[in-house]
Design a protein around this motif. Structure first.
Motif, PDB file in Angstrom:
ATOM      1  N   LEU A  27      84.548  -9.976  32.692  1.00 63.33           N
ATOM      2  CA  LEU A  27      84.584 -10.853  32.608  1.00 63.33           C
ATOM      3  C   LEU A  27      85.477 -12.073  31.659  1.00 63.33           C
ATOM      4  N   ALA A  28      86.772 -12.484  31.974  1.00 62.35           N
ATOM      5  CA  ALA A  28      87.814 -13.009  30.823  1.00 62.35           C
ATOM      6  C   ALA A  28      86.985 -14.193  30.814  1.00 62.35           C
ATOM      7  N   VAL A  29      86.150 -14.937  29.724  1.00 55.73           N
ATOM      8  CA  VAL A  29      86.097 -16.165  29.147  1.00 55.73           C
ATOM      9  C   VAL A  29      87.166 -17.482  28.626  1.00 55.73           C
ATOM     10  N   SER A  30      87.464 -18.059  29.158  1.00 57.06           N
ATOM     11  CA  SER A  30      88.684 -18.740  29.120  1.00 57.06           C
ATOM     12  C   SER A  30      88.358 -19.834  29.246  1.00 57.06           C
ATOM     13  N   LYS A  31      87.468 -21.082  28.158  1.00 55.69           N
ATOM     14  CA  LYS A  31      86.798 -22.292  27.865  1.00 55.69           C
ATOM     15  C   LYS A  31      87.614 -22.437  26.819  1.00 55.69           C
ATOM     16  N   THR A  32      88.554 -23.494  26.761  1.00 54.30           N
ATOM     17  CA  THR A  32      88.951 -24.039  25.855  1.00 54.30           C
ATOM     18  C   THR A  32      90.519 -23.614  25.583  1.00 54.30           C
ATOM     19  N   LYS A  33      90.740 -22.656  26.407  1.00 54.27           N
ATOM     20  CA  LYS A  33      92.111 -21.848  26.270  1.00 54.27           C
ATOM     21  C   LYS A  33      93.038 -22.723  27.535  1.00 54.27           C
ATOM     22  N   PRO A  34      94.249 -22.408  27.047  1.00 52.37           N
ATOM     23  CA  PRO A  34      95.362 -22.536  28.175  1.00 52.37           C
ATOM     24  C   PRO A  34      95.206 -21.512  29.216  1.00 52.37           C
ATOM     25  N   ALA A  35      95.910 -22.699  30.504  1.00 54.43           N
ATOM     26  CA  ALA A  35      96.197 -21.718  31.737  1.00 54.43           C
ATOM     27  C   ALA A  35      97.792 -21.111  31.522  1.00 54.43           C
ATOM     28  N   GLU A  36      97.786 -20.380  30.212  1.00 55.45           N
ATOM     29  CA  GLU A  36      99.464 -19.341  30.315  1.00 55.45           C
ATOM     30  C   GLU A  36      98.540 -18.591  29.219  1.00 55.45           C
ATOM     31  N   ALA A  37      96.991 -18.530  28.733  1.00 54.06           N
ATOM     32  CA  ALA A  37      96.705 -17.750  28.178  1.00 54.06           C
ATOM     33  C   ALA A  37      95.827 -17.118  29.389  1.00 54.06           C
ATOM     34  N   VAL A  38      95.189 -17.866  30.180  1.00 59.34           N
ATOM     35  CA  VAL A  38      95.149 -16.642  31.627  1.00 59.34           C
ATOM     36  C   VAL A  38      96.093 -15.681  32.469  1.00 59.34           C
ATOM     37  N   ARG A  39      97.043 -16.644  32.224  1.00 58.99           N
ATOM     38  CA  ARG A  39      97.900 -16.386  32.838  1.00 58.99           C
ATOM     39  C   ARG A  39      98.695 -14.832  32.328  1.00 58.99           C
ATOM     40  N   GLU A  40      98.175 -14.893  30.826  1.00 57.98           N
ATOM     41  CA  GLU A  40      99.187 -13.743  29.864  1.00 57.98           C
ATOM     42  C   GLU A  40      97.699 -12.268  30.227  1.00 57.98           C
ATOM     43  N   ALA A  41      96.639 -12.847  30.007  1.00 53.66           N
ATOM     44  CA  ALA A  41      95.580 -11.329  30.197  1.00 53.66           C
ATOM     45  C   ALA A  41      95.979 -11.274  31.917  1.00 53.66           C
ATOM     46  N   PHE A  42      96.217 -12.127  32.874  1.00 52.17           N
ATOM     47  CA  PHE A  42      96.079 -11.453  34.410  1.00 52.17           C
ATOM     48  C   PHE A  42      97.497 -10.252  34.384  1.00 52.17           C
ATOM     49  N   ALA A  43      98.641 -10.481  33.768  1.00 55.84           N
ATOM     50  CA  ALA A  43      99.679  -9.446  33.351  1.00 55.84           C
ATOM     51  C   ALA A  43      99.191  -8.558  32.524  1.00 55.84           C
ATOM     52  N   ALA A  44      98.240  -8.355  32.198  1.00 59.65           N
ATOM     53  CA  ALA A  44      97.778  -7.482  31.622  1.00 59.65           C
ATOM     54  C   ALA A  44      95.848  -6.582  32.134  1.00 59.65           C
ATOM     55  N   GLY A  45      95.911  -7.058  33.697  1.00 57.86           N
ATOM     56  CA  GLY A  45      95.354  -6.168  34.136  1.00 57.86           C
ATOM     57  C   GLY A  45      93.464  -6.890  34.287  1.00 57.86           C
ATOM     58  N   VAL A  46      93.787  -8.519  33.431  1.00 61.13           N
ATOM     59  CA  VAL A  46      92.496  -9.277  34.189  1.00 61.13           C
ATOM     60  C   VAL A  46      92.995  -9.502  35.524  1.00 61.13           C
ATOM     61  N   ARG A  47      91.574  -9.262  36.300  1.00 61.68           N
ATOM     62  CA  ARG A  47      91.229 -10.230  37.490  1.00 61.68           C
ATOM     63  C   ARG A  47      90.432 -11.254  37.487  1.00 61.68           C
ATOM     64  N   ASP A  48      89.177 -11.097  36.768  1.00 60.14           N
ATOM     65  CA  ASP A  48      88.383 -12.228  36.685  1.00 60.14           C
ATOM     66  C   ASP A  48      87.866 -12.927  35.428  1.00 60.14           C
ATOM     67  N   VAL A  49      88.165 -14.493  35.940  1.00 57.18           N
ATOM     68  CA  VAL A  49      88.298 -15.436  34.651  1.00 57.18           C
ATOM     69  C   VAL A  49      86.706 -16.324  34.440  1.00 57.18           C
ATOM     70  N   GLY A  50      86.100 -16.310  33.188  1.00 57.43           N
ATOM     71  CA  GLY A  50      84.396 -17.216  34.015  1.00 57.43           C
ATOM     72  C   GLY A  50      85.227 -18.674  33.106  1.00 57.43           C
ATOM     73  N   GLU A  51      84.056 -19.898  33.427  1.00 60.03           N
ATOM     74  CA  GLU A  51      84.612 -21.143  32.826  1.00 60.03           C
ATOM     75  C   GLU A  51      83.278 -20.926  32.704  1.00 60.03           C
TER      76      GLU A  51
END
Length: 228
Positions: free
Chosen positions: A32-56
């Motif tokens: 579960l990739a926790v992206s609090k305080t990080k921009p949407a672009e960082a989540v997009r990068e994580a998605f491109a690397a295989g992440v599908r679950d995001v925690g906020e």
């Protein structure tokens, strides 16, 4: 400088090594990739690397990211403290909620979950370390709360979540996570989820049965709370 993709590879390697060390299949442990305080672009990068679950942790920040990332097939997890006035938006916009610690919040989530959506996956946050500053249900109150939540419509109680008191002692880490596992085993309900373990202690959590590890810093770098 490490990229998010590099960081994800390293964390996955840690998860796999920890799973193998205790005889578990790595596939039974979700990242579960926790992206609090990080921009949407960082989540997009994580998605491109295989992440599908995001925690906020922060609702408004999460809703803004969701708006920017509607093109991605992400599963959204709310993992922060929940105020009563935030339950409707959480019920409408998330797939999982890991931080339910009282019946009133669960009742509001059940009432406000749109009927057209799948049941909302729920974890009860339990305060195993007894810290006054931490959210979470007291262990002695857990059975009654779990039974009440399991009876609510449009919710699916999946398991427990915990954030034990931080320590660098691996034995103390394992002991805290073991207490969470034991609490779940004692519940008279068929649960399948233990949300526990973060960047500094994921190995100990996996050794004690974690099925979600919530990783932020090791994936995205140190957080800038001035931007939260």
């Amino acid at each position: 400088m490490s990229t998010i993709a590099d960081n994800i590879s390293r964390v996955i390697a840690r998860i796999e090594a920890a799973a193998q060390a205790c005889g578990r299949a790595p596939a039974t442990i979700g990242l579960l990739a926790v992206s609090k305080t990080k921009p949407a672009e960082a989540v997009r990068e994580a998605f491109a690397a295989g992440v599908r679950d995001v925690g906020e942790n922060y609702l408004q920040e999460a809703l803004e990211k969701q708006t920017q990332l509607t093109d991605l097939a992400l599963t959204w997890h709310f993992i922060g403290p929940i105020q009563s006035n935030k339950t409707r938006a959480i019920a409408e916009h998330f797939d999982w909620v890991h931080s339910v610690d009282r019946l009133k919040i669960a009742q509001r989530l059940a009432e406000q979950r749109p009927e057209g959506l799948a049941p909302l996956n729920i974890c009860i946050q339990v305060n195993v370390s007894g810290e006054a500053s931490k959210s979470g249900c007291a262990p002695a109150e857990l059975e009654a709360l779990a039974q009440a939540i399991s009876a609510l419509p449009r919710l699916k109680l999946r398991g427990l979540m915990a954030i034990p008191e931080p320590t660098d002692d691996p034995d103390a880490q394992e002991a805290a996570f073991a207490s969470v596992r034991i609490l779940q085993e004692r519940l008279s309900l068929p649960l399948d989820t233990l949300s526990m373990g973060m960047s500094h202690d994921l190995e100990a959590a996996i050794a004690q049965g974690a099925t979600w590890v919530r990783i932020g810093t090791a994936l995205f770098g140190a957080r800038d709370y001035g931007q939260a």
